[in-house]
Enzyme design. Structure first.
Site, short mmCIF file in Angstrom:
data_model
loop_
_atom_site.label_atom_id
_atom_site.label_comp_id
_atom_site.label_asym_id
_atom_site.label_seq_id
_atom_site.Cartn_x
_atom_site.Cartn_y
_atom_site.Cartn_z
N ASP A 11 2.28 -20.04 12.34
CA ASP A 11 -0.27 -20.19 12.82
C ASP A 11 -0.46 -18.86 12.06
O ASP A 11 -0.89 -18.04 12.27
CB ASP A 11 0.25 -19.55 13.93
CG ASP A 11 0.48 -19.79 15.26
OD1 ASP A 11 2.00 -19.51 15.98
OD2 ASP A 11 0.19 -21.45 15.71
N HIS A 64 0.18 -4.83 -14.03
CA HIS A 64 0.26 -4.56 -14.79
C HIS A 64 0.11 -2.95 -15.26
O HIS A 64 -0.62 -2.54 -14.13
CB HIS A 64 -1.87 -4.54 -15.31
CG HIS A 64 -1.25 -6.18 -16.60
ND1 HIS A 64 -0.21 -6.85 -16.98
CD2 HIS A 64 -1.87 -7.25 -16.11
CE1 HIS A 64 -0.84 -7.39 -17.20
NE2 HIS A 64 -1.12 -7.99 -16.80
N ARG A 113 -10.20 2.99 5.26
CA ARG A 113 -10.27 3.46 6.05
C ARG A 113 -9.35 3.21 7.68
O ARG A 113 -10.39 2.28 8.31
CB ARG A 113 -10.78 5.20 5.99
CG ARG A 113 -10.78 5.78 4.31
CD ARG A 113 -11.85 7.39 4.39
NE ARG A 113 -11.99 7.75 5.37
CZ ARG A 113 -10.76 8.72 5.18
NH1 ARG A 113 -10.09 8.69 4.07
NH2 ARG A 113 -10.60 9.78 5.57
#
Length: 591
Positions: A91, A123, A189
């Site tokens: 799902d 990177h 946050r």
């Protein structure tokens, strides 16, 4: 289409329809389209991919994975880009134009919104060579079960998103999210816990984003404006309280450097900026705080005038060191280190060495009848020390002491008030009783994730005290008194709806007043600007700012508008438990 304008299920659908609505493929695809999908999955399987029943991979998706495993009922929509090692449970949905690259592990029931990127690689960017010649690194991304990631979200390498999380549109997720977190923003946050089911922790009906009532909208807008202003001024506020000559924080200019000021600076920066204060690197913040711990007692003394750790008094006969500042630093330094990704160097030995008998003797000797706040503060310190010891892998204390604490509390609570101790006198009201209750339950029941006894009686006591004009009339409030009602109301909320409307009305009134106390460039004072004495209430500073920021979140959550703040306390005034129960040895992953 039928008469209502909806698409008729019998209407033949072109291939491009399923690029954007892949959930309809199993139900509405033609035989020819099913044959083509089977062939596509076989080609991918020949390269090592595996698919559960009822999966769909759009022919318009760029799928170039080294490893691809899709559980049943999962799909990849058109124009999605999938590379690397991708494993998904049942799902799961990768919606149009989403990017899933690198080492990615998805649980069951994960929804990835359109134009979202999960980037499980990175990177290098060292200065000695061009970026295109730098090596790639990959920590991988793990997403738990039942997670909804909205559109235009970016999840960076190394992140784990816990079970049942919701990530708002446009968020940039740079750090792990605990289970049940609702998060948003850049950087993302936590806003609240999904288990609140749309209601605040304090039992008041919380408003979901975009669906507030007219009165909520006005208060919510005021809360959002306040948060924007506070964030914009946070860096300057912290710099104002940094003494470059001593390399220490003070509560406000002209005040001495203190341990608490450093901890308050870390808390404020985490709340408003999502990072440590800019004056030092995170590791240096943590190193300075860790270095203050006394290795013999495990306590943190106040700073000496020269900025070095001060002296502690001699221990009592039970080994305890009676020093109010050092006791509070078990809380403030421990939680500041949490926010910095660190912890105490040593166990809190004064807690670890105390026997059950010594603990009972100490509890019985506390001034419950005359100074309930002091008694509650001692319990807060002892219980927090036990939590820190468990966190470090040590025993909380001598075997049986933690059970002794909660057993003693359970048999000493007053069923008429729901609290410990007594009001000092009818004339003094319930100030000491309620303030002591906050400190006691913060360190014990709240911190260890236990329900408080007699929650309805607690609410009655709090609302009676909260109507006392001596402490709560306009212009008379200080941070301690408001916090010590707001947090217990919030804590009792999940246990009872008793007088929830009154609790919300009280919170809305106090919140509206608190928002107006912010002083530009300086933050909050502990109390009213004109409050006398030499304490922190005279001028705005770090202590008042840290406390009022947490209080405003609690009040806003009781009022149903905390989502408009964009922050949630994670330190000393965090709403979540720090441990899953009082008698487990591993920290709770929530919070």
């Amino acid at each position: 289409m039928d008469d209502s304008g909806a698409m008729n299920p019998a209407t033949p659908l072109g291939d491009s329809y399923f690029d954007y609505c892949p959930w309809d493929f199993v139900r509405r695809a033609s035989d020819a389209q099913r044959v083509a999908q089977t062939a596509r999955q076989k080609r991918l399987a020949d390269g090592g991919a595996s698919f559960g029943p009822r999966c769909y991979v759009s022919p318009a998706a760029g799928v170039f994975a080294d490893v691809l495993r899709l559980g049943e009922n999962s799909y990849i929509a058109g124009h999605a880009y999938v590379t690397g090692e991708v494993t998904a449970g049942s799902d799961c949905t990768v919606n149009p134009y989403a990017t899933v690259r690198g080492r990615i592990t998805l649980g069951d029931g994960v929804r990835i919104g359109a134009h979202t990127s999960l980037l499980g690689f990175n990177h290098g960017f060292a200065p000695d060579r061009p970026v295109h010649r730098q090596p790639l690194t990959s920590k991988g991304i793990t997403v738990g079960d039942d997670v909804w990631i909205g559109s235009n979200v970016v999840v960076l390498d190394g992140v784990t998103i816990g079970d049942h999380c919701v990530v708002g549109a446009g968020a940039v997720v740079t750090k792990d999210l605990p289970p049940w977190t609702i998060a948003a923003g850049n950087p993302a946050r936590p806003l609240r816990d999904r288990r609140d089911h749309g209601t605040s922790g304090g039992g008041a009906s919380a408003s979901s984003p975009g669906s507030t009532s007219e009165s909520d909208s006005g208060l919510g807008d005021a809360v959002a404006r306040f948060a924007d202003r506070a964030r914009a001024q946070a860096a300057d506020l912290l710099a104002r309280c940094w003494n470059a000559d001593t390399g220490r924080y003070r509560d406000r200019p002209g005040a001495p450097a203190t341990v608490r000021a450093h901890c308050d600076a870390v808390e404020i920066a985490d709340l408003l900026l999502g990072s440590p204060p800019a004056q030092l690197a995170a590791a240096e913040h943590a190193g300075r705080l860790r270095a203050l711990q006394d290795p013999g007692s495990g306590l943190v003394p106040e700073l000496a005038p020269d900025g070095s750790p001060g002296a502690l008094p001699a221990p009592a006969s039970d080994g305890w060191v009676d020093d109010g500042a050092a006791e509070y630093h078990v809380l403030s330094v421990g939680y500041a280190l949490d926010l910095l990704g660190s912890r105490f160097t040593h166990p809190v030995h004064v807690v670890r060495r105390m026997t059950p008998g010594q603990l009972i003797t100490r509890l019985e000797s506390l001034p419950w009848r005359t100074r309930a706040w002091s008694a509650g503060a001692w319990v807060d310190c002892w219980a927090t020390g036990a939590h820190r010891n468990l966190e470090s892998g040590a025993e909380a204390g001598v075997p049986g002491t933690l059970e002794t604490l909660f057993g003693w509390l359970a048999t000493r609570v007053d069923p008429w008030t729901g609290m410990w101790g007594e009001a000092e006198s009818p004339a003094a009201g319930r100030l000491q009783l309620v303030n002591g209750y906050y400190r006691l339950t913060r360190g014990s029941y709240a911190q260890f994730g236990l329900q408080v006894p007699y929650a309805e009686r607690v609410v009655d006591t709090l609302l009676t005290h909260g109507s006392d004009p001596r402490w709560f009339a306009p212009g008379r409030q200080n941070a301690c008194n408001v916090l010590d009602v707001a947090h217990p109301l919030w804590l009792a909320g999940p246990q009872t709806r008793h007088r929830a409307t009154e609790a919300r009305t009280w919170a809305e009134d106090q919140l509206a007043q608190a928002l107006g106390r912010w002083r530009n460039g300086a933050g909050f004072g502990f109390g009213p600007p004109g409050e006398g004495g030499t304490g922190p209430g005279r001028e705005p500073g770090l202590q008042g700012t840290e406390m009022w920021l947490a209080i405003i979140w609690l009040l806003a959550d009781l009022a149903g508008v905390s989502d408009r703040l964009g922050y949630r306390p994670r330190g000393i005034h965090r709403p979540e438990a720090a441990r899953s129960s009082a008698f487990t040895s591993s920290p709770d992953s929530a919070g």
